[in-house]
Design a protein around this motif. Structure first.
Motif, PDB file in Angstrom:
ATOM      1  N   ALA A   1      -9.825   6.059  -1.406  1.00 55.33           N
ATOM      2  CA  ALA A   1      -8.382   5.442  -1.233  1.00 55.33           C
ATOM      3  C   ALA A   1      -7.889   5.114  -2.788  1.00 55.33           C
ATOM      4  N   ASN A   2      -8.590   5.071  -3.844  1.00 53.90           N
ATOM      5  CA  ASN A   2      -8.103   4.781  -5.072  1.00 53.90           C
ATOM      6  C   ASN A   2      -7.630   5.906  -5.572  1.00 53.90           C
ATOM      7  N   VAL A   3      -8.120   7.069  -5.326  1.00 58.29           N
ATOM      8  CA  VAL A   3      -7.334   8.273  -5.907  1.00 58.29           C
ATOM      9  C   VAL A   3      -6.027   8.667  -5.096  1.00 58.29           C
ATOM     10  N   GLY A   4      -6.192   8.351  -3.654  1.00 58.96           N
ATOM     11  CA  GLY A   4      -4.985   8.630  -2.840  1.00 58.96           C
ATOM     12  C   GLY A   4      -3.921   7.820  -3.394  1.00 58.96           C
ATOM     13  N   ALA A   5      -4.177   6.468  -3.595  1.00 55.14           N
ATOM     14  CA  ALA A   5      -3.014   5.598  -3.816  1.00 55.14           C
ATOM     15  C   ALA A   5      -2.548   5.784  -5.382  1.00 55.14           C
ATOM     16  N   ALA A   6      -3.355   6.188  -6.141  1.00 57.66           N
ATOM     17  CA  ALA A   6      -2.980   6.590  -7.395  1.00 57.66           C
ATOM     18  C   ALA A   6      -2.020   7.685  -7.475  1.00 57.66           C
TER      19      ALA A   6
ATOM     20  N   ARG B   1      -0.458   2.319   6.780  1.00 60.76           N
ATOM     21  CA  ARG B   1      -1.181   1.384   6.337  1.00 60.76           C
ATOM     22  C   ARG B   1      -3.001   1.706   6.442  1.00 60.76           C
ATOM     23  N   ASP B   2      -3.010   2.835   6.979  1.00 56.65           N
ATOM     24  CA  ASP B   2      -4.579   3.445   6.988  1.00 56.65           C
ATOM     25  C   ASP B   2      -5.005   4.355   5.758  1.00 56.65           C
ATOM     26  N   ASP B   3      -3.932   4.088   4.757  1.00 56.74           N
ATOM     27  CA  ASP B   3      -4.548   4.841   3.368  1.00 56.74           C
ATOM     28  C   ASP B   3      -5.154   3.709   2.511  1.00 56.74           C
ATOM     29  N   ASP B   4      -5.296   2.404   3.059  1.00 59.88           N
ATOM     30  CA  ASP B   4      -5.707   1.454   2.258  1.00 59.88           C
ATOM     31  C   ASP B   4      -5.085   1.272   0.912  1.00 59.88           C
ATOM     32  N   SER B   5      -4.091   1.579   0.693  1.00 58.75           N
ATOM     33  CA  SER B   5      -3.158   1.454  -0.451  1.00 58.75           C
ATOM     34  C   SER B   5      -3.082   0.069  -0.879  1.00 58.75           C
TER      35      SER B   5
END
Length: 1937
Positions: free
Chosen positions: A1274-1279, A1154-1158
């Protein structure tokens, strides 16, 4: 026409005009009045109202034409509404009187029609103000209709419709009367009257609830009767009426009024569907009226009724809307399936095909256009449930009871139709949903795949084929399931191959799945092809084992082979020999054997035989279609015998049919069909010997009595033979309409239309649409016709060569002409069109002017004598067709004659058909006559306009042909339309376009739009966009495809010039339309403009051509306005489009940290937007638009990518900038990248990549030291995360890897913890790569594994490169970033801060990555070998590719090798080229050549050679010497990458030594560099090449020096270090090309010098070019390398190397290089001294000769040459410089330079002489002696030297007491003065005159010297003393006074 632009009619001007011009003038005035009245003040209108009414009344009684009367009616009603309405009642009375009049004159009818139109317009505009007279008016109209002709009935119906619209509920008392009148008109013989009646009833039902309550059944029956014998427009209009009434019955608009008027409540869905079902089954005849045949079910309903009912179904559902359909779809589907399964609807095969098509059309038109993706998914589930229930019922019936009675054929037939319709629609839905349909397959409640696969065991072939096609659609939509489904079906086929149903069903399924691969870019594993072929061979071999399934196995086997061939040449070439063997086995080995087999077997044997041979022929046909390049001469020769046997069997089929009757008839038809189709594709020469057999059989099939009864539709044969421009003459059925799918069935033959079960081999077609092969008898006729046309010309040629007579075009002219002439008189329009085309082609082929004239005269004669409409229309079209192929005939006289005939025919109002065809022909003549037609332009315009104003609206086909003529006339005038000379013609164009725009027919409206579009192209200022654009937008949602196409095509042209104006004008449409006509489109325009409406239309449109036009229109609008103030609008629009989905974006796995703010970045639909439930294709296009916007901004304003500048300018001006919308951009990219659709995910990742590249370096003004993208980590990582899941497609993962590397390389993320998130994704992909291709290549082709692997390795390489760069920048912050390895002197891993953090992350996987990188480079080196070395490639493939997919893999290696090579070089440098033993043990990839390196634990005390042998020679092992050329030259790579690679790969000493140790590799590398230098023009690449060359030479120097030291140590001779005993040329004394490193270096340097200094080449001696700074650097580098070459040569080879030096012209480098060569120890070596000195003398002589050829104006060249001579004198020694004639030439050059007029040259000359005078004496003395006096003379030293000498003189007193030395100096000075004085008398006199003390001192010294001499003389000879006193002893020759 300008005089017509006034409020009142200019009667004076009008009266001066002729009759036709007056009509045009009045129409123009009415058009202007229509626009002027709303803009005029009310008082002004009232002031002129009486006059206007009188003028309009005059027009009314003047017999106006249809367009004029409609405009008149509108203007008259508008006048009363805007002015004083009270007199309107008088006008109503006057119109009623006109209608009641009995005037039967020709002028009376137009007047009555105009009065009727005026009544309708008055009531429409004034409404209830005229309610008092409404009843009388209506009664009058209805009474007049009883005796009216078709035009009158048509006009009255339109008028009543307008009356109802204006009065609304006030007309209720007369609703029944109107209904009664409309009932009669709805079945009128005139199609236009039927359309008008349908529109009238449609308006009536708004208030008359009884139409959809008590009278619903009667109206429905009436509509069914109206469908009988109808045309397309009637079916559309009546279907709209019926569908609307049924929708109102289900959901009443007046719930309270319905029971009162009709006595019954709303109808249920079942009741409404029963009505439609009854109409479909019984037509317009009710139960009591039905005939006995219909009641018995022996007579079917006409097709036009069923097609009309089908359209009514669609209107019914569309009116209720998508929401209703979504809720009620299960019930609707159940009721619809009753129609599909009803026995009366499927009595014959033809009826069954029509019924299935109708049901499929209903499902496609409703589910495909009304529902969003989520609703479509639910509908697919319902369809699946329906399929499951039907299959279960059949299975239960088959399992129950005994074998004979367990199920009837009727039950099977009913179920097969239901299953076919459901499965085909299911396939369409899944194919449209794409990968978003994945949840369907995983939903256990539906058992989606199990249900479909279960249908494969259905006993009906149509159901099996439909299920197979559905599986194919699933494989195309979700390629990941293709292999799984293929394996599953193949396993079941093997397991159940004893069941006929299983073999047929699963065989078809495997065929469809394999054929689907041609639409899937990811493919299937190559081994699947082998498995399919093995399975096919097994089926064919076992076919004869069991007669019960022989047919099924034979057909399935050849189906599989046909499908295998669709995989393409890459697969088929490996199995071609087996395929040829199968083909040869299925046919007899010879013709004699075929003769003998005719005497064997029974009917069943021949059924199987014909089935097998037909399948083999289908497979051959597929080979020609999909693998044409494999059909070589060798393959052709091996198939000649099978082909000959196949053709020979054609002649034996009649005897087989006679022997076995109808048992083999069907198979014989299919066999002949396959033979014909194959022969049509083969080159005719391959079966030339069988021409006679083929032609005899073709003639038999086309004309024999047995085959004359074979039905064949006109629509099947004739349209392909007609010209596409002529097909509209046939009627709207052949137009591209939304209903063409079912309208085509009207022209089908009696044996049925197209259906999948007619030809199972159609499963292999390329098209993505459901194939509809024709029934074999129909298809056979069509194939025979096509083959006849292909073979017949060759028959003629063959007979010409073999016969003495002449059989050619001359002999066939007469029969051909007779045949075509008869067809021109046919009653069939299609046949006439084909005959006209054939006649024109005949004239073209003959090419005889006389024959052309004779054919034209024949047409003229027939037109004069013919009286029937068919003949006249046919020959009229023939005249136009002749112009199409005869180049206009070039005769003005012939043109005039032709036009006279066509003009006459086009005015024949008694025959609309003749008018239509003659006008169409006229348009062809206009189009093709070019400049000849200019003289006929004015009368043609007059004719067209006159007919437009007078032609009745009941014949829209005439208006359409008039539109074609007008379009051709506009094109003929072209740009001349802009001139004032043709203003009248231009006005006629505009008037004509306006008339056609007002037409009620959609085709005419579409033609009007195309005319205006053409006019806008030639004369833009004269097209009023304010009127045109709203009119276009009003038709955007038209139900007619042709109109939508015309609108979008016109918009596409308009927005290319005036995009902003078009957008502004579009909004006015919403304001002008009445409230109740506002559709959803209008709301969209109001909210988001025309752009939003186009996006909506794009989403609902299915026509591919129209979709492309919409996209181009949007792109043009966006490119025109996105950077000019509407940037925010476009971005918001794209965001709304992207957000308009009902499907939630992909959810992350819950076990993720949960630390990736996805969780904060889930893409959810935004219901507040103007769009709802848009499909993935539309949203993907929106993402493409975003990328286009970013690209456009990149070339626009710099503020788009500068936050500080954008914010500053935003405060000063109202301008928008892209950087201010970065949040929206990232949000959109994220939403797309996390969608369920794979295509949309790819688009989202691409957009994210573009965003990263464009915005990564933009600083954040509010937070110095940070960039603006940092907040979106966080947006880039979740994408990116969904792209790395286990089930992600390889192409998505590959694109995500590219984004990952770009994100890391961008430097946006500085915190290592944040960076680790993205790094972990790459690490997971690396693990996937290490596991090998066996674990994840079972779903896709092996090439996709290559693509994904290389994408991962490329991403890691880019990350490693940037990590090394950052580490280097951290260590040396003051230095510029340089990736050359030569600048990296320490291990990069030593740094622990900054960029070293990223490097540390990479290093944990570096040992694995390095080996994978080297393996990839080895693969690439093999793949780039020339074609002739293909056989040397590994048989099993490489590390990352297989041998079977080598061609596909090359593309992926080409795009990845450069960064991999770059990273490998960096890694090799960091390890010192020594391989360690810490290789991970779990690396499962194949062994790579890197394992050949030595361990790093070897002893430290080794020789350099031993150390070099332990180091990894990277490219000698991964890239062989011959591979280097291919690596650099055969790959299209950017010059930047080449530069980096060149700088990397040879920049460290250890690597240099490795290269020099491998002499051949070094020479090959120089050859590669030479080619690279020649093929690349980049200066940076050239510099890099020379830099690398210098490194190679330095390495060679070190190598030679090392050898010399070794020899020195061995011999103990200290002086040997200076004796160059080692180097090239040691053995031969020369340099061998191709083997010499020095020669290669010389060649490369000379290439640079000649390219930059072409005058150095003898061939280019006259060419002189100026040098840029870059050129100078290149030349200097080349010269520097040249100077070092002698040092790596032996004494014997040094002269050869030095021969390339000395011709340079760049000063410093040339001089330095020259000095290095001259001072070479080679001149001191005994072995080379002679040759060396001889070479230097030659060079010096050449240098001295340059003065004679040089440019005298080039001062710098003289200085440079003189300096070079000085270098020779100082460095070469006396043996070179003092020999003649070199010595004399040198003196001459220095002397000439001393005498130069240029002070710079003289100054430099003296400086150089100073150096020469100080050289060794052997050189200096001759130059001092020769040049000293000129030097002194030039410098004028006497003025200094003489006073100095005089100062040495002593007076008499001092002389006597002076020391000896002083006295000697005095005497020498005096002696020199006495000698120099006469020589420099001028200087002497000037000095003595200006210096008296010097004069006195000189005179005293002279006197003293004379006295001394006299004294000495006296003492020696006393006798002469007295004489001496009398005269001086010295006589001065110079008078110093």
């Amino acid at each position: 026409m300008e005089r017509a632009h006034s409020l009142l009619l200019n009667e004076e001007a009008c009266s001066q005009l002729g009759e036709h011009q007056r009509s045009e003038f009045i129409l123009e005035w009415l058009t202007h009045l229509k626009k002027l009245l709303p803009a005029t003040d009310r008082a002004h209108i009232k002031q002129n109202q009486r006059r206007l009414v009188d003028q309009l009344s005059g027009v009314l009684i003047g017999s106006p034409g249809p367009p004029t009367r409609w405009l008149l009616a509108h203007c008259l009603a508008l006048l009363f509404r805007l002015g004083d309405p009270i007199p309107s009642s008088l006008m109503v009375e006057r119109c009623s009187d006109i209608i009641r009049s009995k005037d039967d004159s020709p002028s009376g009818l137009p007047t009555r029609l105009a009065a009727v139109a005026c009544l309708g317009a008055l009531y429409e505009q004034l409404g209830r103000m005229l309610a008092g007279s409404f009843k009388d008016t209506l009664a009058n109209l209805l009474k007049a209709m009883k005796s009216a002709e078709s035009q009158g009935r048509y006009e009255i119906m339109l008028s009543v419709e307008k009356i109802l619209r204006g009065l609304g509920a006030s007309a209720v008392p007369c609703h029944r009367d109107i209904y009664k009148a409309a009932r009669a008109c709805l079945t009128d013989r005139s199609m236009a009257v039927r359309c008008a009646a349908a529109k009238c009833l449609l308006e009536l039902q708004r208030e008359a609830a009884f139409l959809w309550t008590s009278e619903l059944e009667n109206v429905a029956t009436l509509c069914f009767r109206a469908f009988e014998g109808s045309n397309y427009n009637v079916r559309v209009s009546v279907a709209k009426l019926l569908g609307t009434l049924l929708a109102a019955a289900v959901e009443p608009r007046q719930p309270a009024a319905a029971p009162k008027q009709g006595g019954r409540g709303p109808s249920s869905l079942e009741e409404v569907m029963d009505l439609l079902l009854g109409g479909f089954l019984r037509g317009g005849a009710g139960f009591l009226r039905a005939s006995g045949d219909m009641l018995k079910g022996t007579r079917s309903v006409s097709k036009d009724v069923r097609i009309g009912v089908t359209q009514a179904y669609v209107v019914f559902v569309s009116t209720l809307g998508g929401s209703w359909l979504e809720v009620n779809f299960p019930a609707f589907l159940s009721l619809l399936m009753e129609l599909a399964s009803h026995c009366r609807a499927t009595q014959t095969p033809g009826d069954a095909v029509v019924t299935r098509r109708c049901v499929s059309f209903i499902l496609r038109s409703t589910l495909g256009s009304l529902l969003g993706e989520k609703a479509q998914t639910n509908a697919a589930k319902q369809l699946c449930f329906a399929v499951a229930s039907q299959k279960q019922a059949i299975d239960a019936a088959l399992a129950d009871g005994n074998v004979e009675n367990r199920v009837s054929s009727a039950d099977i037939s009913a179920s097969q139709h239901i299953l076919t319709c459901c499965l085909l629609e299911l396939g369409e839905l899944v194919q449209g949903l794409g990968s978003t349909a994945a949840p369907l397959l995983t939903d256990s409640s539906t058992a989606f795949l199990d249900t479909i696969i279960a249908v494969l065991l259905h006993p009906a072939p149509s159901a099996q084929l439909a299920a197979s096609w559905c599986l194919r659609c699933i494989a195309m939509a979700m390629p990941s399931h293709c292999s799984l489904l293929l394996d599953r079906c193949a396993e079941r086929l093997v397991a159940l191959k004893s069941s006929p149903e299983a073999v047929a069903g699963y065989g078809a399924a495997v065929t469809a799945l394999v054929a689907a691969v041609q639409h899937c870019s990811l493919g299937i594993p190559h081994t699947k092809g082998q498995e399919v072929l093995d399975l096919a061979e097994d089926l064919l071999r076992s076919a004869s084992q069991n007669s019960r399934i022989s047919l099924q196995r034979t057909q399935a086997g050849w189906l599989l082979i046909s499908a295998l061939i669709t995989l393409g040449p890459a697969v088929v070439e490996h199995h071609l020999s087996r395929l040829v063997l199968l083909w040869r086995c299925v046919f007899p080995a010879s013709l004699r054997e075929q003769e003998s087999e005719l005497r064997r077997g029974d009917y069943f044997t021949w059924q199987v035989t014909l089935e097998g041979r037909a399948g083999a022929l289908s497979a051959m046909k597929n080979l020609l279609l999909h693998c044409r390049e494999l059909f070589t001469d060798d393959i052709t020769s091996r198939l000649l015998t099978p082909l000959a046997c196949a053709v020979a069997l054609l002649t034996k089929l009649p005897s087989l049919i006679r022997s076995y009757s109808s048992s083999v008839r069907g198979w014989s038809i299919v066999y002949r069909l396959k033979v014909y189709e194959l022969l049509a594709l083969l080159p005719p020469h391959t079966y030339q010997e069988s021409f006679g057999l083929v032609m005899n059989q073709l003639v038999s099939d086309l004309s024999a009595q047995d085959n004359l009864n074979q039905p064949c539709s006109e629509l099947t044969l004739l349209p392909p033979l007609c010209h596409c421009d002529d097909l509209p003459l046939v009627g709207p059925a052949l137009h591209d309409t939304d209903h063409r799918y079912i309208e085509e069935q009207l022209h089908g033959s009696s044996v049925g239309g197209g259906s999948l079960d007619n030809n199972p081999f159609s499963l292999c077609v390329r098209s993505g649409e459901v194939p509809a092969p024709l029934p074999p008898p129909v298809a056979l006729t069509s194939a025979a016709v096509h083959l006849f046309g292909a073979v017949f010309p060759h028959i003629i040629s063959a007979q010409r060569l073999t016969s003495t007579g002449s059989l050619g075009p001359e002999d066939i002219r007469s029969p051909a002409l007779s045949l075509l002439s008869g067809a021109l008189e046919s009653v069939s329009p299609l046949l006439r069109c084909m005959a006209a085309e054939g006649l024109a082609r005949l004239v073209q082929v003959v090419g005889d002017p006389g024959f052309t004239v004779s054919v034209s005269l024949l047409c003229f004669d027939r037109l004069k004598t013919a009286r029937d409409a068919a003949s006249r229309s046919g020959y009229a079209l023939a005249l136009g067709a002749l112009y199409r192929y005869s180049g206009g005939m070039g005769s003005p006289q012939h043109l005039s004659t032709c036009l006279g005939v066509l003009f006459t025919l086009s005015q024949d109002s008694t025959s609309p058909e003749v008018q239509t065809w003659s006008l169409h022909s006229l348009s062809l003549v206009v189009d093709l006559s070019s400049g000849l037609y200019r003289a006929h332009g004015e009368p043609s315009f007059a004719l067209v306009l006159r007919l437009l104003l007078s032609a009745p609206p009941t014949h829209p086909e005439v208006h359409y042909s008039l539109g074609r003529c007008l379009h051709a006339l506009i094109t003929c005038l072209g740009p001349d339309l802009q001139s004032a000379a043709v203003s009248s013609l231009r006005s006629s164009c505009l008037v004509g376009c306006g008339v056609m725009q007002a037409s009620p027919d959609c085709l005419v409206q579409a033609r009007a739009i195309s005319c205006l579009q053409q006019l806008h192209m030639f004369s833009p200022p004269h097209v009023n966009l304010a009127n045109l654009v709203p009119a276009l937008c009003a038709h955007l949602c038209s139900s007619y495809l042709c109109l939508r196409r015309a609108v979008v095509a016109c918009l596409r042209q308009l927005v290319q010039r005036e995009a902003l104006e078009v957008s502004e004008h579009a909004v006015t449409l919403v304001k002008e339309l009445p409230r109740r006509d506002n559709t959803q489109l209008d709301v969209t325009i109001k909210e988001v403009g025309l752009e939003g409406a186009l996006f909506t239309l794009l989403d609902r449109e299915s026509d591919s051509g129209l979709r492309k036009d919409i996209q181009e229109t949007l792109v043009h609008m966006m490119m025109s306005s996105a950077t000019s103030g509407k940037l925010g609008h476009w971005l918001k629009l794209c965001k709304n489009v992207l957000s308009a989905t009902t499907v939630e974006a992909s959810q992350e796995d819950e076990d993720l940290s949960r630390d990736d703010d996805s969780s904060a970045f889930k893409a959810r639909s935004e219901s507040c937007g103007p769009f709802t439930a848009l499909r993935w294709a539309t949203r993907r296009f929106a993402m493409e638009c975003v990328c286009r916007i970013i690209a456009q901004c990149e070339t626009s304003d710099a503020a788009h990518f500068d936050m500080a500048l954008a914010q500053e300018r935003r405060l000063q001006e109202s301008t928008d900038f892209l950087v201010l919308h970065l949040g929206d951009l990232v949000r959109m990219a994220f939403m797309a990248a996390t969608d369920h659709s794979d295509q949309l995910r790819l688009a989202g990742l691409q957009t994210l990549l573009v965003i990263i590249k464009q915005f990564s370096s933009i600083p954040e003004p509010e937070f110095p030291g940070h960039v603006i993208l940092e907040q979106y980590q966080a947006n880039v990582g979740a994408a990116l995360r969904p792209a790395f899941t286990a089930d992600a497609p390889p192409d998505v993962t590959a694109k995500a890897c590219q984004v990952c590397s770009a994100w890391i390389a961008s430097g946006v993320v500085s915190d290592l913890r944040d960076l680790r998130r993205v790094h972990q994704l790459l690490a997971s992909s690396l693990v996937k790569v290490q596991t090998g291709r066996d674990t994840y290549s079972q779903l896709y082709n092996e090439a996709t594994a290559t693509m994904e692997t290389l994408a991962v390795l490329k991403a890691w390489a880019e990350v490693y490169i940037i990590a090394v760069q950052r580490s280097r920048d951290k260590q040396s912050p003051g230095r510029s970033a340089d990736l050359s390895v030569s600048s990296l002197t320490n291990d990069m891993s030593e740094s622990e801060s900054g960029g070293a953090g990223l490097l540390k992350l990479v290093q944990s996987d570096l040992s694995t990555l390095s080996r994978l990188w080297l393996a990839a480079l080895q693969d690439y080196s093999l793949l780039t070998l020339p074609q002739e070395y293909t056989s040397q490639l590994p048989a099993t493939g490489g590390s990352f590719y297989t041998a079977e997919t080598v061609n596909q893999a090359r593309v992926h290696y080409s795009s990845s090798w450069a960064p991999i090579l770059h990273a490998t070089s960096l890694w090799l440098h960091s390890t010192g080229f020594v391989i360690s033993d810490d290789t991970p043990a779990n690396l499962s990839r194949p062994a790579t050549p890197t394992s050949m390196g030595q361990s790093s634990s070897v002893s430290r005390h080794k020789s350099p050679e031993d150390v070099n042998s332990d180091r990894l020679p990277p490219f000698s092992l991964t890239l062989g010497p011959s591979d280097w050329t291919e690596v650099f030259l055969l790959i299209n790579v950017t010059t930047l990458k080449i530069e980096l690679i060149l700088r990397i790969n040879f920049a460290v000493s250890c690597m240099q030594t490795v290269f020099v140790s491998f002499q051949a590799l070094s020479v090959e590398l120089l050859s590669v560099l030479h080619r690279l230098l020649v093929t690349r023009e980049s200066a940076s690449v050239h510099l890099a090449v020379l830099d690398l060359l210098q490194q190679i030479v330095m390495a060679a120097q070190e190598h030679v020096r090392e050898k010399r030291r070794s020899a020195e140590v061995d011999d103990g001779a200290a002086e040997k270090e200076t004796l160059p005993e080692f180097g090239e040329g040691r053995d031969t004394g020369g340099l061998i090309p191709g083997r010499s490193l020095v020669f290669g270096a010389l060649e490369l340097c000379l290439c640079v010098l000649v390219r930059k200094l072409p005058q150095l080449s003898p061939k280019l001696a006259g060419t002189i070019r100026s040098l840029t700074d870059g050129d100078c650097r290149l030349v200097a580098s080349a010269l520097c390398v040249l100077s070092e070459l002698p040092s790596i040569c032996s004494p014997e080879g040094a002269p050869a190397a030095a021969g390339g030096v000395g011709l340079g012209a760049v000063v410093q480098a040339a001089l330095q290089a020259l000095k290095s060569v001259l001072m070479s120890p080679m001149s001191r070596q005994e072995k080379s001294r002679g040759a060396w000195n001889q070479l230097l003398r030659s060079a010096l002589y050449t240098l001295l000769g340059l003065w004679d050829t040089g440019d005298s104006d080039c001062v710098v060249d003289q200085i440079s040459l003189l300096t070079a001579v000085t270098v020779f004198l100082l460095s070469a020694g006396p043996e070179v410089c003092t020999t003649e004639p070199v010595h004399m030439l040198c003196l001459q050059r220095f002397t000439a330079s001393m005498d130069s007029k240029d002070p710079l040259v003289v100054s430099r000359c003296f400086q150089l002489l100073a150096s020469v005078f100080q050289a060794q004496p052997a050189v200096a003395v001759p130059y001092i002696r020769a040049l000293g006096p000129p030097l002194v003379r030039f410098l004028k030293l006497m003025a200094v030297f003489l006073p100095l000498l005089i100062s040495f003189l002593l007076d008499e007193n001092a002389l006597s007491s002076a020391p000896t030395a002083s006295r000697s100096l005095h005497e020498a000075a005096l002696k020199d003065l006495m000698r120099l004085g006469p020589q420099h008398s001028v200087v002497f006199r000037s000095l003595v005159a200006s210096s008296p003390h010097l004069k006195c001192r000189l005179e005293a010294a002279i006197r003293g010297n004379q006295e001394s001499l006299n004294a000495k003389a006296s003492s020696a000879n006393p006798s002469t003393r007295s004489a001496a006193k009398s005269s001086p002893s010295i006589t001065l020759k110079t008078n110093f006074l």
